[in-house]
Design an enzyme around this catalytic site. Structure first.
Site, PDB file in Angstrom:
ATOM      1  N   CYS A   1      -6.186  -4.799  -7.801  1.00 29.72           N
ATOM      2  CA  CYS A   1      -5.991  -3.943  -7.134  1.00 29.72           C
ATOM      3  C   CYS A   1      -5.744  -5.477  -5.742  1.00 29.72           C
ATOM      4  O   CYS A   1      -5.293  -5.526  -5.027  1.00 29.72           O
ATOM      5  CB  CYS A   1      -7.537  -3.920  -6.499  1.00 29.72           C
ATOM      6  N   HIS A   2      -5.927  -6.984  -6.539  1.00 32.32           N
ATOM      7  CA  HIS A   2      -5.704  -7.637  -5.765  1.00 32.32           C
ATOM      8  C   HIS A   2      -4.296  -8.566  -5.316  1.00 32.32           C
ATOM      9  O   HIS A   2      -3.616  -8.796  -5.087  1.00 32.32           O
ATOM     10  CB  HIS A   2      -5.989  -9.244  -6.253  1.00 32.32           C
TER      11      HIS A   2
ATOM     12  N   GLU B   1      -1.925 -16.339 -11.051  1.00 34.65           N
ATOM     13  CA  GLU B   1      -0.756 -15.055 -11.857  1.00 34.65           C
ATOM     14  C   GLU B   1       0.924 -15.807 -11.186  1.00 34.65           C
ATOM     15  O   GLU B   1       2.187 -14.999 -11.928  1.00 34.65           O
ATOM     16  CB  GLU B   1      -0.533 -13.765 -10.954  1.00 34.65           C
TER      17      GLU B   1
ATOM     18  N   ASN C   1     -12.618  -0.539  -5.683  1.00 33.41           N
ATOM     19  CA  ASN C   1     -12.752  -0.459  -7.050  1.00 33.41           C
ATOM     20  C   ASN C   1     -13.073  -1.494  -7.435  1.00 33.41           C
ATOM     21  O   ASN C   1     -13.575  -2.253  -7.278  1.00 33.41           O
ATOM     22  CB  ASN C   1     -11.154  -0.972  -7.171  1.00 33.41           C
TER      23      ASN C   1
ATOM     24  N   TYR D   1       0.498  -1.549   0.535  1.00 38.34           N
ATOM     25  CA  TYR D   1       0.193   0.116   0.339  1.00 38.34           C
ATOM     26  C   TYR D   1       0.619   0.999  -0.064  1.00 38.34           C
ATOM     27  O   TYR D   1       0.149   2.314  -0.430  1.00 38.34           O
ATOM     28  CB  TYR D   1      -0.587  -0.234   1.701  1.00 38.34           C
TER      29      TYR D   1
END
Length: 165
Positions: free
Chosen positions: A127-128, A154, A119, A96
């Site tokens: 945002c993850h 990912e 979001n 963050y």
């Protein structure tokens, strides 16, 4: 008029909403901050079809970048944070504090975190990929199991089964 449709996905039923202006929302089954659905109508739209195709490719690990016109509704600050998320690469995570730095507001971590949490286009605006400074998975509108799934997909997070072998 905003049109929406439900799409099956590995993380549950997603609600995808769009107009000719762009994609407005992607919501998880139990979204922490659901969109105001006033004026939404269930229906088909070419942009929802395109989003569905790109989301399917993403979940099949065949797409790393989305190419969709976006029209999220929010304050200027929120939209700045959301568009900054698009610059976090596939398989990458940032804290963050790093997101606040990228937004140009290094002392506004809480405000950046709050905007990140609202979001309306998760996955597409990733945002993850924002995690705690210590590497922990923190707040996510779709729930931490969903965040973990997306990061594992990912390759940004080792799959739980792979941690010890």
């Amino acid at each position: 008029m905003i049109l929406y449709r439900h799409l099956d996905s590995p993380v549950g039923l997603l609600t995808v909403a769009a107009t000719d202006a762009g994609l407005h929302a992607i919501e998880f089954p139990r979204n922490r901050h659901p969109a105001d659905r006033h004026g939404w109508t269930k229906g088909d739209h070419a942009l929802i079809d395109l989003a569905a195709r790109q989301l399917d490719e993403y979940f099949a690990a065949e797409r790393q970048v989305f190419d969709l016109p976006l029209a999220p509704r929010g304050t200027d600050f929120q939209r700045t944070v959301w568009m900054t998320l698009a610059g976090i690469g596939y398989g990458e995570t940032i804290s963050y504090a790093q997101l606040a730095q990228r937004v140009g507001k290094p002392t506004a971590m809480r405000a950046v975190g709050a905007a990140n949490g609202r979001n309306p286009l998760p996955i597409v605006l990733p945002c993850h990929r924002v995690i705690g400074a210590d590497g922990s998975l923190t707040g996510f509108g779709g729930g931490l199991p969903t965040k973990q799934f997306l990061l594992e997909l990912e390759g940004a997070l080792a799959k739980a089964d792979d941690l010890f072998g």
